[in-house]
Design a protein around this motif. Structure first.
Motif, PDB file in Angstrom:
ATOM      1  N   ASN A 296      41.605  41.113  35.819  1.00 41.67           N
ATOM      2  CA  ASN A 296      40.298  41.096  36.464  1.00 41.67           C
ATOM      3  C   ASN A 296      39.779  39.665  36.587  1.00 41.67           C
ATOM      4  O   ASN A 296      40.008  38.837  35.709  1.00 41.67           O
ATOM      5  CB  ASN A 296      39.300  41.937  35.672  1.00 41.67           C
TER       6      ASN A 296
ATOM      7  N   TYR B 206      36.200  37.290  37.590  1.00 43.11           N
ATOM      8  CA  TYR B 206      34.738  37.366  37.606  1.00 43.11           C
ATOM      9  C   TYR B 206      34.189  36.168  38.379  1.00 43.11           C
ATOM     10  O   TYR B 206      34.761  35.076  38.332  1.00 43.11           O
ATOM     11  CB  TYR B 206      34.191  37.386  36.185  1.00 43.11           C
TER      12      TYR B 206
ATOM     13  N   PRO C 277      33.717  42.911  37.208  1.00 43.03           N
ATOM     14  CA  PRO C 277      34.701  42.054  37.885  1.00 43.03           C
ATOM     15  C   PRO C 277      34.485  42.009  39.387  1.00 43.03           C
ATOM     16  O   PRO C 277      34.016  42.977  39.999  1.00 43.03           O
ATOM     17  CB  PRO C 277      36.045  42.704  37.528  1.00 43.03           C
TER      18      PRO C 277
END
Length: 219
Positions: A38, A40, A160
């Motif tokens: 993931n 961000y 995310p």
């Protein structure tokens, strides 16, 4: 090959046309969840304050073009090696190579948007705020800028921003469908067997004047 012939050919190999795209989509879906971490994204916005700014509308309209050029220069400055090194040193990091930095500026204002994308949510916000801090000091020293003021500080993202696993899976499905159609068409082109009267006429160049029907159970 006409469209109708293609549809008939695909119907004949319907299992392959359905199975291959599903397998490709399944493999991509599994890989995206197992091997794609993931990411961000934290964002902050800044306003470029130029020396000698006036609050009158007339002055602002006259200096809009020049101000926008300065804002574009500051946007480029954010991604410079000098600002990146200062930010990495301040945060005791080796470099910012593991993070994706995007900068954009509006065409009619001096507002600059900065986004930082990485695998660690907290680090993205910290890096974005530190970049905004360092670019202000660098811009003051090398440009005719009074300061670069932060409008909205970056906060730690709670969800995310990527990767777009659904998009990757959909692309894999379409790619599998394209490959399946190509395989079916290639198999048909490589098949040189005589499959009907039309093939006989094409190969021999003479018309078919009669046919002998097949009889089941005949001796």
């Amino acid at each position: 090959m006409t469209l109708l012939e293609l549809l008939q050919l695909l119907r004949k190999h319907l299992r392959l046309v359905i199975a291959l795209p599903l397998v490709c989509a399944l493999v991509m879906g599994v890989c995206s969840y197992l091997f794609m971490p993931n990411t961000y994204t934290a964002s902050t916005s800044m306003y470029v304050l130029v020396k000698g700014d006036s609050t009158t509308k007339t002055s602002m309209s006259q200096d809009l073009s020049a101000s926008q050029m300065i804002a574009n220069d500051v946007s480029t400055l954010i991604k410079s090696d000098t600002v990146s090194k200062q930010t990495a040193e301040a945060l005791k990091m080796k470099s910012l190579r593991d993070y994706k930095i995007n900068v954009s500026s509006e065409t009619t204002s001096r507002v600059i948007s900065l986004t930082v994308t990485g695998e660690d949510a907290a680090s993205t916000a910290i890096i974005a705020n530190e970049l905004a801090k360092n670019v202000s000091s660098v811009a003051q020293s090398v440009m005719d800028v009074q300061s670069v003021n932060v409008i909205d500080e970056a906060v730690t993202p709670t969800s995310p921003s990527g990767p777009s696993r659904i998009m990757y899976t959909a692309v894999a499905f379409l790619a599998g469908l394209f490959v399946a159609i190509a395989i079916v068409v290639l198999m048909d082109m490589l098949n040189t067997r005589v499959r009907g009267a039309e093939d006989v006429e094409e190969l021999l160049g003479i018309p078919v004047i009669g046919r002998i029907p097949s009889m089941k159970g005949a001796k």
